[in-house]
Design a protein around this motif. Sequence first.
Motif, PDB file in Angstrom:
ATOM      1  N   ASP A   1      -6.072 -12.349   0.168  1.00  0.00           N
ATOM      2  CA  ASP A   1      -6.264 -11.438  -0.964  1.00  0.00           C
ATOM      3  C   ASP A   1      -7.454 -10.505  -0.728  1.00  0.00           C
ATOM      4  O   ASP A   1      -7.359  -9.293  -0.943  1.00  0.00           O
ATOM      5  CB  ASP A   1      -6.434 -12.234  -2.257  1.00  0.00           C
ATOM      6  CG  ASP A   1      -7.486 -13.320  -2.141  1.00  0.00           C
ATOM      7  OD1 ASP A   1      -7.596 -13.939  -1.072  1.00  0.00           O
ATOM      8  OD2 ASP A   1      -8.220 -13.554  -3.118  1.00  0.00           O
ATOM      9  N   ASN A   2      -8.573 -11.069  -0.267  1.00  0.00           N
ATOM     10  CA  ASN A   2      -9.754 -10.233   0.014  1.00  0.00           C
ATOM     11  C   ASN A   2      -9.474  -9.236   1.136  1.00  0.00           C
ATOM     12  O   ASN A   2      -9.910  -8.082   1.088  1.00  0.00           O
ATOM     13  CB  ASN A   2     -10.938 -11.111   0.402  1.00  0.00           C
ATOM     14  CG  ASN A   2     -11.443 -11.952  -0.763  1.00  0.00           C
ATOM     15  OD1 ASN A   2     -11.173 -11.640  -1.922  1.00  0.00           O
ATOM     16  ND2 ASN A   2     -12.165 -13.014  -0.469  1.00  0.00           N
TER      17      ASN A   2
ATOM     18  N   VAL B   1      -7.258  -6.260  -0.132  1.00  0.00           N
ATOM     19  CA  VAL B   1      -8.015  -5.320  -0.977  1.00  0.00           C
ATOM     20  C   VAL B   1      -8.903  -4.437  -0.116  1.00  0.00           C
ATOM     21  O   VAL B   1      -8.939  -3.205  -0.275  1.00  0.00           O
ATOM     22  CB  VAL B   1      -8.863  -6.092  -2.012  1.00  0.00           C
ATOM     23  CG1 VAL B   1      -9.808  -5.139  -2.750  1.00  0.00           C
ATOM     24  CG2 VAL B   1      -7.961  -6.801  -3.016  1.00  0.00           C
ATOM     25  N   SER B   2      -9.627  -5.059   0.825  1.00  0.00           N
ATOM     26  CA  SER B   2     -10.520  -4.300   1.701  1.00  0.00           C
ATOM     27  C   SER B   2      -9.736  -3.315   2.564  1.00  0.00           C
ATOM     28  O   SER B   2     -10.128  -2.153   2.714  1.00  0.00           O
ATOM     29  CB  SER B   2     -11.308  -5.278   2.585  1.00  0.00           C
ATOM     30  OG  SER B   2     -12.076  -4.577   3.545  1.00  0.00           O
TER      31      SER B   2
ATOM     32  N   ASP C   1      -8.040  -0.431   0.263  1.00  0.00           N
ATOM     33  CA  ASP C   1      -9.076   0.487  -0.239  1.00  0.00           C
ATOM     34  C   ASP C   1      -9.584   1.385   0.881  1.00  0.00           C
ATOM     35  O   ASP C   1      -9.865   2.577   0.664  1.00  0.00           O
ATOM     36  CB  ASP C   1     -10.232  -0.308  -0.843  1.00  0.00           C
ATOM     37  CG  ASP C   1      -9.876  -0.923  -2.188  1.00  0.00           C
ATOM     38  OD1 ASP C   1      -8.800  -0.581  -2.727  1.00  0.00           O
ATOM     39  OD2 ASP C   1     -10.661  -1.753  -2.695  1.00  0.00           O
TER      40      ASP C   1
ATOM     41  N   THR D   1      -4.767   4.487  -8.732  1.00  0.00           N
ATOM     42  CA  THR D   1      -5.343   3.587  -7.723  1.00  0.00           C
ATOM     43  C   THR D   1      -4.423   2.379  -7.584  1.00  0.00           C
ATOM     44  O   THR D   1      -3.619   2.095  -8.474  1.00  0.00           O
ATOM     45  CB  THR D   1      -6.746   3.118  -8.138  1.00  0.00           C
ATOM     46  OG1 THR D   1      -6.665   2.489  -9.412  1.00  0.00           O
ATOM     47  CG2 THR D   1      -7.707   4.284  -8.178  1.00  0.00           C
TER      48      THR D   1
ATOM     49  N   LYS E   1      -2.746  -1.181  -7.790  1.00  0.00           N
ATOM     50  CA  LYS E   1      -2.793  -2.263  -8.763  1.00  0.00           C
ATOM     51  C   LYS E   1      -2.511  -3.576  -8.033  1.00  0.00           C
ATOM     52  O   LYS E   1      -1.455  -3.737  -7.420  1.00  0.00           O
ATOM     53  CB  LYS E   1      -1.760  -2.029  -9.863  1.00  0.00           C
ATOM     54  CG  LYS E   1      -2.038  -0.785 -10.701  1.00  0.00           C
ATOM     55  CD  LYS E   1      -0.956  -0.587 -11.757  1.00  0.00           C
ATOM     56  CE  LYS E   1      -1.206   0.659 -12.589  1.00  0.00           C
ATOM     57  NZ  LYS E   1      -0.131   0.883 -13.600  1.00  0.00           N
ATOM     58  N   TYR E   2      -3.487  -4.476  -8.116  1.00  0.00           N
ATOM     59  CA  TYR E   2      -3.388  -5.736  -7.370  1.00  0.00           C
ATOM     60  C   TYR E   2      -3.025  -6.895  -8.294  1.00  0.00           C
ATOM     61  O   TYR E   2      -3.517  -6.998  -9.416  1.00  0.00           O
ATOM     62  CB  TYR E   2      -4.716  -6.050  -6.674  1.00  0.00           C
ATOM     63  CG  TYR E   2      -5.138  -5.034  -5.646  1.00  0.00           C
ATOM     64  CD1 TYR E   2      -4.541  -4.985  -4.396  1.00  0.00           C
ATOM     65  CD2 TYR E   2      -6.166  -4.116  -5.927  1.00  0.00           C
ATOM     66  CE1 TYR E   2      -4.928  -4.048  -3.455  1.00  0.00           C
ATOM     67  CE2 TYR E   2      -6.556  -3.183  -4.996  1.00  0.00           C
ATOM     68  CZ  TYR E   2      -5.944  -3.152  -3.755  1.00  0.00           C
ATOM     69  OH  TYR E   2      -6.334  -2.230  -2.823  1.00  0.00           O
TER      70      TYR E   2
END
Length: 394
Positions: free
Chosen positions: A261-262, A265-266, A269, A283, A285-286
């Motif tokens: 998950d991390n 996102v990284s 982005d 933007t 949506k997670y």
Amino acid sequence: MVNNFEKGVGLASVSLVRIINWVTIGFGILYIGILIYLENLLFAKIVGLYTFLASLVFVFQKFNNHVFARMWYLILVNIGIFLNTLFLGKESGIHLFYFVSAGLAFLFFSRDEFKLRIVSVTISFLCFLLLQVVSYPEPSIDFESARLIYAVSAVSSFIWSAVSFFYLSNINSQALGLIETQKQEVEVALKQREVLLKEVHHRVKNNLQIVISLIKLQSNNSLNHLDAHTALNEISGRIRSIASVHEQLYSSNDFSQIRLDNYLVSLIDNIFLVRGGSQLEATPKYKLQKINIDLDRSVSLGLIVNEIVTNALKYGVKENKLNLDISIKEEQESIVLSISDKGAGFDYQEEVKAEKGIGLFLIQELSEQIGAELICDSNANGTSFELKIQKAAL
């Protein structure tokens, strides 16, 4: 650490046999003198023979046959108890020392010598049972004369017990000290390994950043060649997705897997930042569960996500808006990753057959590589990619 500890216990038992055997020989010589004084020459000869046989323990140890030396000593203990009981009579209670003899096996043999423990205990109890049915001769030493022997036996038993107690206490202290020392050494080694691995991942990430910068310079010099410029930017994005894995590992304490998950996102982005996604009204949506994934598959999965998100930024934007939904969830047998947009869509099968670009080819090939089932649904209402990764493959 366990092997070293077992070696320490083995050496300690060898030393213990040596010390106890010296005590046995010392008191054997003393008994010989007492028996000669009491004019019991037969018993003196037997004790002398017994003392000589006990000295063979040192011969066996000299030739490094330590296991046989320990077993030999325990056999002599059983023989000694048997003979003492016969000569001094059952009333002396010496035959009860077989229970002590049985316990010595656990003192002299380590856990991996279980068979020797069984053999030694069996010998002790067989001798004990034999003495219960044997007919005892009349004691060869009268009670008054035997008092001195009983007194010396009591003193020798006390000395033997004291030596064993303090020696075993020393063994225990040394073993605990060895365990603590090895524990500290392991902790230091683990910290050094952790620092080294962090440094390796940090250097890999930095080196990949250098490669990305070089590609960016080349891309800026290719503005007049749109195809080359686009291709270089795509290559840069793929390398950046790999670099992101090493960045996650650098900040993690577990180098065998990363938090998916991390990482997503990284990665996403970063793609938005580089590709101008920050200029869009929407933007990502997670909806992400906390899931770990191994290092090898994380690199392939990162490349897949990079291609899907890059394509969404190219073809999924409507009126300067991009509705991008990313989710990962854990099911019973698999981990499901979904990425969808609400763009114009495209004909997935036709695009694959046409082989116009490397993006879809990479998505398919890398999905097969990590054992994932790939499902793509694209129409006028948008495009969605779903990957089902079997847990057994993780």
